[in-house]
Enzyme design. Structure first.
Site, PDB file in Angstrom:
ATOM      1  N   ARG A  89      47.059  40.486  38.809  1.00 47.01           N
ATOM      2  CA  ARG A  89      45.838  40.661  38.007  1.00 47.01           C
ATOM      3  C   ARG A  89      44.671  40.675  38.977  1.00 47.01           C
ATOM      4  NH1 ARG A  89      41.540  41.159  35.657  1.00 47.01           N
ATOM      5  NH2 ARG A  89      41.127  40.601  33.467  1.00 47.01           N
ATOM      6  N   GLU A  97      41.181  47.469  27.670  1.00 46.32           N
ATOM      7  CA  GLU A  97      42.590  47.434  27.296  1.00 46.32           C
ATOM      8  C   GLU A  97      43.078  48.856  27.030  1.00 46.32           C
ATOM      9  OE1 GLU A  97      44.466  44.755  27.334  1.00 46.32           O
ATOM     10  OE2 GLU A  97      42.813  43.408  27.830  1.00 46.32           O
ATOM     11  N   ARG A 131      50.971  35.942  35.994  1.00 48.01           N
ATOM     12  CA  ARG A 131      50.518  36.944  36.959  1.00 48.01           C
ATOM     13  C   ARG A 131      49.798  36.267  38.114  1.00 48.01           C
ATOM     14  NH1 ARG A 131      46.992  40.413  32.789  1.00 48.01           N
ATOM     15  NH2 ARG A 131      46.102  38.315  32.685  1.00 48.01           N
TER      16      ARG A 131
END
Length: 203
Positions: A89, A97, A131
């Site tokens: 990330r 998104e 992540r």
């Protein structure tokens, strides 16, 4: 395929025994990440570092890997020399998104910047989704900053304290310039910030 290689200085190595004040460094999927947010305030515990990777003087892990997949405008997958894939990330940016306006455009923008390229990764921590949160650069360009410049993300100010002062200023300035030039998502009169979109999708 890029191999992990050492970037940290000997000074950074020397600091390792002293990093015991409320910071827990843990080995997660062969990448070392700061996990104090998950484990609470504990005394530092150090294991043997992954091959050809070392801690820097500011307690981050620096290594190189190959970009093999782009999930969206701020998330990618890296392939390390041990053939393990790591989901990353990008630190400091929140991109639209995939189901938002410009979501696919910004995914493509990140793909054009990084797909199949060797990336320099400075890992900071692991988020709640597993992540690795990292600053990632390709050919000397900070991917998160490039996304913001292109109008493909907001400076993620909720976590800006995790950035150094120079990056905070650079990201803020990049967003201001992208807004003024109406680049990317700033073409919309009222773009919805990704964190608000996620709240609406999962109230």
């Amino acid at each position: 395929m890029a191999e992990l290689r050492t970037r940290a200085s000997q000074a950074g190595q020397a600091l390792m025994p002293d990093l015991t004040q409320g910071l827990c460094i843990c080995l997660v999927a062969s990448l070392l990440v700061a996990c104090g947010d998950h484990l609470g305030s504990q005394t530092g515990s150090y294991k043997k570092l992954p091959k050809n990777s070392q801690l820097t003087a500011v307690n981050t892990l620096l290594a190189d890997a190959k970009v093999v997949n782009i999930a969206d405008g701020d998330t990618l997958t890296l392939l390390a020399s041990n053939q393990t894939r790591y989901k990353i990330r990008l630190q400091g940016v929140d991109a639209p998104e995939k189901k938002q306006a410009f979501g696919q455009v910004c995914k493509t923008t990140l793909m054009q910047l990084s797909q199949n390229q060797t990336a320099q990764v400075e890992a900071y921590k692991q988020d709640r989704y597993g992540r690795i949160v990292a600053k990632v650069s390709v050919q000397g360009k900070d991917l998160a900053l490039e996304q913001i410049k292109a109008g493909c993300g907001w400076h993620y100010t909720a976590y800006e304290k995790e950035q150094n002062t120079l990056d905070q200023k650079a990201y803020t300035q990049a967003e201001q310039q992208a807004r003024a030039a109406e680049r990317g998502l700033w073409q919309d009169a009222r773009p919805i910030a990704p964190w608000k979109f996620r709240q609406q999708a999962h109230p």
